[in-house]
Structure formats: structure tokens, C-alpha cells
Design an enzyme around this catalytic site. Sequence first.
Site, PDB file in Angstrom:
ATOM      1  N   HIS A  13       0.875  -1.193   0.000  1.00  0.00           N
ATOM      2  CA  HIS A  13       0.000   0.000   0.000  1.00  0.00           C
ATOM      3  C   HIS A  13       0.904   1.233   0.000  1.00  0.00           C
ATOM      4  O   HIS A  13       1.452   1.613   1.040  1.00  0.00           O
ATOM      5  CB  HIS A  13      -0.909   0.025   1.237  1.00  0.00           C
ATOM      6  CG  HIS A  13      -1.891   1.163   1.221  1.00  0.00           C
ATOM      7  ND1 HIS A  13      -3.247   0.973   1.346  1.00  0.00           N
ATOM      8  CD2 HIS A  13      -1.716   2.495   1.095  1.00  0.00           C
ATOM      9  CE1 HIS A  13      -3.863   2.150   1.289  1.00  0.00           C
ATOM     10  NE2 HIS A  13      -2.948   3.090   1.148  1.00  0.00           N
ATOM     11  N   HIS A  15       1.658   5.325  -1.701  1.00  0.00           N
ATOM     12  CA  HIS A  15       1.373   6.510  -2.527  1.00  0.00           C
ATOM     13  C   HIS A  15       2.710   7.111  -2.958  1.00  0.00           C
ATOM     14  O   HIS A  15       3.537   7.444  -2.105  1.00  0.00           O
ATOM     15  CB  HIS A  15       0.603   7.567  -1.725  1.00  0.00           C
ATOM     16  CG  HIS A  15      -0.682   7.049  -1.148  1.00  0.00           C
ATOM     17  ND1 HIS A  15      -1.882   7.163  -1.794  1.00  0.00           N
ATOM     18  CD2 HIS A  15      -0.939   6.395   0.014  1.00  0.00           C
ATOM     19  CE1 HIS A  15      -2.839   6.611  -1.049  1.00  0.00           C
ATOM     20  NE2 HIS A  15      -2.291   6.131   0.056  1.00  0.00           N
ATOM     21  N   ARG A  17       2.545   9.599  -5.570  1.00  0.00           N
ATOM     22  CA  ARG A  17       2.168  10.823  -6.314  1.00  0.00           C
ATOM     23  C   ARG A  17       2.633  10.722  -7.773  1.00  0.00           C
ATOM     24  O   ARG A  17       2.730   9.628  -8.296  1.00  0.00           O
ATOM     25  CB  ARG A  17       2.684  12.090  -5.612  1.00  0.00           C
ATOM     26  CG  ARG A  17       2.425  12.137  -4.110  1.00  0.00           C
ATOM     27  CD  ARG A  17       0.964  11.950  -3.729  1.00  0.00           C
ATOM     28  NE  ARG A  17       0.779  12.094  -2.279  1.00  0.00           N
ATOM     29  CZ  ARG A  17      -0.214  11.559  -1.601  1.00  0.00           C
ATOM     30  NH1 ARG A  17      -1.144  10.830  -2.192  1.00  0.00           N
ATOM     31  NH2 ARG A  17      -0.314  11.752  -0.309  1.00  0.00           N
ATOM     32  N   ASN A  41      -4.914   7.163  -6.240  1.00  0.00           N
ATOM     33  CA  ASN A  41      -5.648   8.407  -5.925  1.00  0.00           C
ATOM     34  C   ASN A  41      -4.883   9.646  -6.379  1.00  0.00           C
ATOM     35  O   ASN A  41      -4.580  10.543  -5.608  1.00  0.00           O
ATOM     36  CB  ASN A  41      -6.003   8.490  -4.431  1.00  0.00           C
ATOM     37  CG  ASN A  41      -4.786   8.525  -3.524  1.00  0.00           C
ATOM     38  OD1 ASN A  41      -3.734   7.980  -3.858  1.00  0.00           O
ATOM     39  ND2 ASN A  41      -4.916   9.159  -2.373  1.00  0.00           N
ATOM     40  N   LYS A  99      -9.228  -0.163  -6.016  1.00  0.00           N
ATOM     41  CA  LYS A  99      -9.289   0.477  -4.709  1.00  0.00           C
ATOM     42  C   LYS A  99     -10.632   1.147  -4.517  1.00  0.00           C
ATOM     43  O   LYS A  99     -11.063   1.941  -5.359  1.00  0.00           O
ATOM     44  CB  LYS A  99      -8.163   1.513  -4.594  1.00  0.00           C
ATOM     45  CG  LYS A  99      -8.112   2.268  -3.279  1.00  0.00           C
ATOM     46  CD  LYS A  99      -7.614   1.394  -2.137  1.00  0.00           C
ATOM     47  CE  LYS A  99      -7.760   2.091  -0.787  1.00  0.00           C
ATOM     48  NZ  LYS A  99      -6.666   3.017  -0.508  1.00  0.00           N
ATOM     49  N   HIS A 136     -10.588   1.246   1.650  1.00  0.00           N
ATOM     50  CA  HIS A 136     -10.383   2.260   2.689  1.00  0.00           C
ATOM     51  C   HIS A 136     -11.628   2.174   3.572  1.00  0.00           C
ATOM     52  O   HIS A 136     -12.696   2.653   3.191  1.00  0.00           O
ATOM     53  CB  HIS A 136     -10.221   3.662   2.079  1.00  0.00           C
ATOM     54  CG  HIS A 136      -9.938   4.700   3.126  1.00  0.00           C
ATOM     55  ND1 HIS A 136      -8.723   5.330   3.249  1.00  0.00           N
ATOM     56  CD2 HIS A 136     -10.712   5.175   4.140  1.00  0.00           C
ATOM     57  CE1 HIS A 136      -8.764   6.157   4.299  1.00  0.00           C
ATOM     58  NE2 HIS A 136      -9.963   6.080   4.845  1.00  0.00           N
ATOM     59  N   HIS A 174      -4.736  -0.564   5.781  1.00  0.00           N
ATOM     60  CA  HIS A 174      -4.255   0.225   6.929  1.00  0.00           C
ATOM     61  C   HIS A 174      -5.215   0.162   8.124  1.00  0.00           C
ATOM     62  O   HIS A 174      -5.775   1.168   8.531  1.00  0.00           O
ATOM     63  CB  HIS A 174      -3.957   1.676   6.536  1.00  0.00           C
ATOM     64  CG  HIS A 174      -4.944   2.333   5.599  1.00  0.00           C
ATOM     65  ND1 HIS A 174      -6.302   2.357   5.809  1.00  0.00           N
ATOM     66  CD2 HIS A 174      -4.751   2.992   4.436  1.00  0.00           C
ATOM     67  CE1 HIS A 174      -6.885   3.013   4.829  1.00  0.00           C
ATOM     68  NE2 HIS A 174      -5.975   3.403   3.979  1.00  0.00           N
ATOM     69  N   LEU A 219      -5.126   9.271   7.727  1.00  0.00           N
ATOM     70  CA  LEU A 219      -6.432   8.603   7.791  1.00  0.00           C
ATOM     71  C   LEU A 219      -6.273   7.141   7.408  1.00  0.00           C
ATOM     72  O   LEU A 219      -5.522   6.840   6.477  1.00  0.00           O
ATOM     73  CB  LEU A 219      -7.424   9.288   6.852  1.00  0.00           C
ATOM     74  CG  LEU A 219      -7.872  10.671   7.349  1.00  0.00           C
ATOM     75  CD1 LEU A 219      -8.679  11.400   6.289  1.00  0.00           C
ATOM     76  CD2 LEU A 219      -8.684  10.560   8.640  1.00  0.00           C
ATOM     77  N   ASP A 247       1.325   2.580   3.578  1.00  0.00           N
ATOM     78  CA  ASP A 247       0.508   3.786   3.387  1.00  0.00           C
ATOM     79  C   ASP A 247       1.359   5.049   3.498  1.00  0.00           C
ATOM     80  O   ASP A 247       0.883   6.081   3.964  1.00  0.00           O
ATOM     81  CB  ASP A 247      -0.679   3.836   4.355  1.00  0.00           C
ATOM     82  CG  ASP A 247      -1.702   4.899   3.962  1.00  0.00           C
ATOM     83  OD1 ASP A 247      -1.731   5.291   2.775  1.00  0.00           O
ATOM     84  OD2 ASP A 247      -2.461   5.344   4.842  1.00  0.00           O
ATOM     85  N   HIS A 251       3.162  14.441   1.454  1.00  0.00           N
ATOM     86  CA  HIS A 251       2.606  15.776   1.187  1.00  0.00           C
ATOM     87  C   HIS A 251       3.707  16.768   1.526  1.00  0.00           C
ATOM     88  O   HIS A 251       4.399  16.588   2.531  1.00  0.00           O
ATOM     89  CB  HIS A 251       1.403  16.066   2.097  1.00  0.00           C
ATOM     90  CG  HIS A 251       0.206  15.201   1.840  1.00  0.00           C
ATOM     91  ND1 HIS A 251      -0.718  15.462   0.855  1.00  0.00           N
ATOM     92  CD2 HIS A 251      -0.221  14.074   2.451  1.00  0.00           C
ATOM     93  CE1 HIS A 251      -1.664  14.532   0.871  1.00  0.00           C
ATOM     94  NE2 HIS A 251      -1.380  13.674   1.832  1.00  0.00           N
ATOM     95  N   ALA A 263      -4.155  14.933   5.213  1.00  0.00           N
ATOM     96  CA  ALA A 263      -3.940  13.648   5.884  1.00  0.00           C
ATOM     97  C   ALA A 263      -2.882  12.857   5.137  1.00  0.00           C
ATOM     98  O   ALA A 263      -2.931  12.739   3.921  1.00  0.00           O
ATOM     99  CB  ALA A 263      -5.249  12.862   5.907  1.00  0.00           C
TER     100      ALA A 263
HETATM  101  C1  NCD Z   1      -3.578   9.111   1.869  1.00  0.00           C
HETATM  102  C2  NCD Z   1      -3.061  10.132   0.849  1.00  0.00           C
HETATM  103  O1  NCD Z   1      -2.537  11.178   1.261  1.00  0.00           O
HETATM  104  O2  NCD Z   1      -3.143   9.852  -0.352  1.00  0.00           O
HETATM  105  N1  NCD Z   1      -3.677   9.756   3.148  1.00  0.00           N
HETATM  106  C3  NCD Z   1      -3.682   9.161   4.354  1.00  0.00           C
HETATM  107  O3  NCD Z   1      -3.897   9.838   5.359  1.00  0.00           O
HETATM  108  N2  NCD Z   1      -3.458   7.875   4.498  1.00  0.00           N
HETATM  109  C4  NCD Z   1      -4.866   8.538   1.418  1.00  0.00           C
HETATM  110  C5  NCD Z   1      -5.274   7.312   2.197  1.00  0.00           C
HETATM  111  O4  NCD Z   1      -4.685   6.253   2.045  1.00  0.00           O
HETATM  112  O5  NCD Z   1      -6.215   7.417   2.985  1.00  0.00           O
HETATM  113 ZN    ZN Z   2      -3.297   5.091   1.466  1.00  0.00          ZN
END
Ligand code: NCD
Ligand code: ZN
Length: 345
Positions: A13, A15, A17, A41, A99, A136, A174, A219, A247, A251, A263
Site C-alpha cells: 500500500h 502513494h 504521487r 488516488n 481500490k 479504505h 491500513h 487517515l 501507506d 505531502h 492527511a
Molecule cells: C492518503 C493520501 O494522502 O493519499 N492519506 C492518508 O492519510 N493515508 C490517502 C489514504 O490512504 O487514505
Molecule cells: Zn493510502
Amino acid sequence: MQTLSLTTPDDFHLHVRDHEALPYTVAATARCFARALIMPNLMPPVTRLEHALAYRERILSACPSGAAFTPLMSLYLTDHTPVEEIDRAVDSGQIHALKLYPSGATTHSDAGVTHLDRVMPVLERMAIRQLPLLIHGEVTDPDVDIFDREAVFIDKVLAPLRQRLPELPIVLEHITTRQAVEFIREQTGRVAATLTAHHLQFDRNAMLVGGVRPHYYCLPVLKRKEHRLALLQAATSGDPRFFLGTDSAPHAQSAKESACGCAGSYTAPTALERYAQIFDEQGALARLEGFASHFGADFYRLPRSTTQVTLVRSPWTVPASLPYPGGAIIPLGAGSTLTWKLAHD
Ligand code: NCD
Ligand code: ZN
């Protein structure tokens, strides 16, 4: 034990970007993970096979030379996903999951599913083709307290879905609560959960005691200690239904340290070291390899990695800040000390 070698792990899992962020985020994972399941996402979301294949190429182009890293792609389920997209996805051999973001649940989830009834034909096709649904698991009802959203989702949405479509492979992503651990343990069939390093290591005090610490805001939100202890028990139990998914959600510093910070915690630069520390503290280092390198691959019906990584017990300090487009990014636990370090770093 001073050194620890294990089959190169996979992150199920992640991200990363897009575009100019990729060289930073991909390198942070490729340094020690063989593969990662890439979350879809983006803005706009990765809803179609063609989007995912193009995104995969951008990720591979950003991969540091010499790194043997394979991105595993997923698609973003919406109310409008055509049933045929499931067959195209499976037949391509490049899509490993869809997802499900309940609309409005988290970062970039506005295009998410508004009601499961709208996607039942797609889910039925996924059950037939055995394509996993990643969930999620939080309700978005404004009347439900944010700390209860996962537990309510399990009762109101997930348990009925399991009844309705028992053949659908599911990963509850998560997980953060005792209720989620208990739910997974009660299931039979192809159902599992991912566990992040930060939900195993921190409870909500880390985010809220002594000041609001925005880098710990993610989150599903960090919960009480009693929940964390249930997660720790699940992760270190050797039960193959619980496996690694960081996860890691980068950011920029300015987006986190804000009156309305977004988040997501950026854990990729420290994740494997954190899992090692957690398992070590539980006296369960012997079970880390199953959790990090075997159970996820087995669930996704992928071959286990054939290479190894080595960690050494050698305290190091997490950097205060790292370069990132738009300024800097703050890795989770900036300035703190971790006990395990990658041998080749
Ligand atoms: C994730 C994100 O920033 O893409 N944020 C998070 O708080 N985990 C999205 C997600 O997995 O919920
Ligand atoms: Zn995530």
C-alpha cells in the site's frame, strides 16, 4: 541479534504521487522494497487500464538506475467503472487490484464510490475474476465520530458485503482498530489486512499531546493505545492474513503544516527500519520476514522475491527534512532515533 537478513520485502500500500515528485518518492521505497502496490488516488484518479499503464511507465522512468523495483498497479473504483474494465485489467496482467474509497473519506477521494449498490456488477465480476478489492474502511457519515469510522464501516458496510459476495477477495487497508483485527480473524477465504508501521508504533497521543503534530495526522486517524496493542498482536502473530502496507503518503511540508493540514504521513524513508524495530521490541524478529516479504505476495498470488536485504543494529537519526517539489517534505519522526538501519545505506 546485530544483523538481520530477509527476503526483500514488498509494500502492498503505497502513494508515490506523480511527475516531479516521483524521483524522490520512488527512490525512498526502491532502496529496500522489491515491489509496491501503487495507490491510484491521483488527481484525476487512475480509473482506466491505459492510465495505469502510463503511470507505471512514469514510475519506472523515475526509478534510480540500478534499483530492481517493480510497481504493481491498481485502479480507482468509481460509480462509473464499466464492468468490462475488470476483464481488460485482469487480461493485461498489469493490474493487481481495484481500490474502493468511500467518496469523501480521505485525500483525493471525491471521485470515490457513493454507494456499494452502484458498483455491485463490477464487484461481482471481480469476484469471478478473483481480482482483489482494496478497501479504505471508513464511513463518511458526518454524524459518526472520526475515531469510530472504521468500526462502524466494518459493521454497516463490510460485514454485509462479505455476506453478499463471499467470493470477492478483499484487503482491508491500513487497519487501526481491535474491531478490524477481530473481523479479519473471523473470516474464511481470501480476506486480509495491511498494517502500517506508524499505526503499529504510535497512538493518538503522539499526534495530540503537548501540541498538535500534523505529520502524525493520517487517515484512518491514529487511535487509542488498546487498539495499537491489538494491531501489534496481529502483525507479530504469524497469521498470514496480516501483512505489510506502509501507506506512506507524501505531502509537501506546506500542505501538512497548515491551518487545515492534509492527511498522510511520509514513512517510506524509515518504514522498513520501523517495522524491524517494532518486531524487535515485541521479541518477534523471526516473524518479520513472513509479514514483510511472504504473506502479501502469497495473497496476491505473486512469486516471492528471490533477493535479500540486510539491516544492521546501528542507531541513526531521521533527517529533519528532505527535498521535495514545492520546498521540502518532513519524514515521519524527523529528528528521532531509530535502532535498525539498512546495511547498504
Ligand atoms: C492518503 C493520501 O494522502 O493519499 N492519506 C492518508 O492519510 N493515508 C490517502 C489514504 O490512504 O487514505
Ligand atoms: Zn493510502
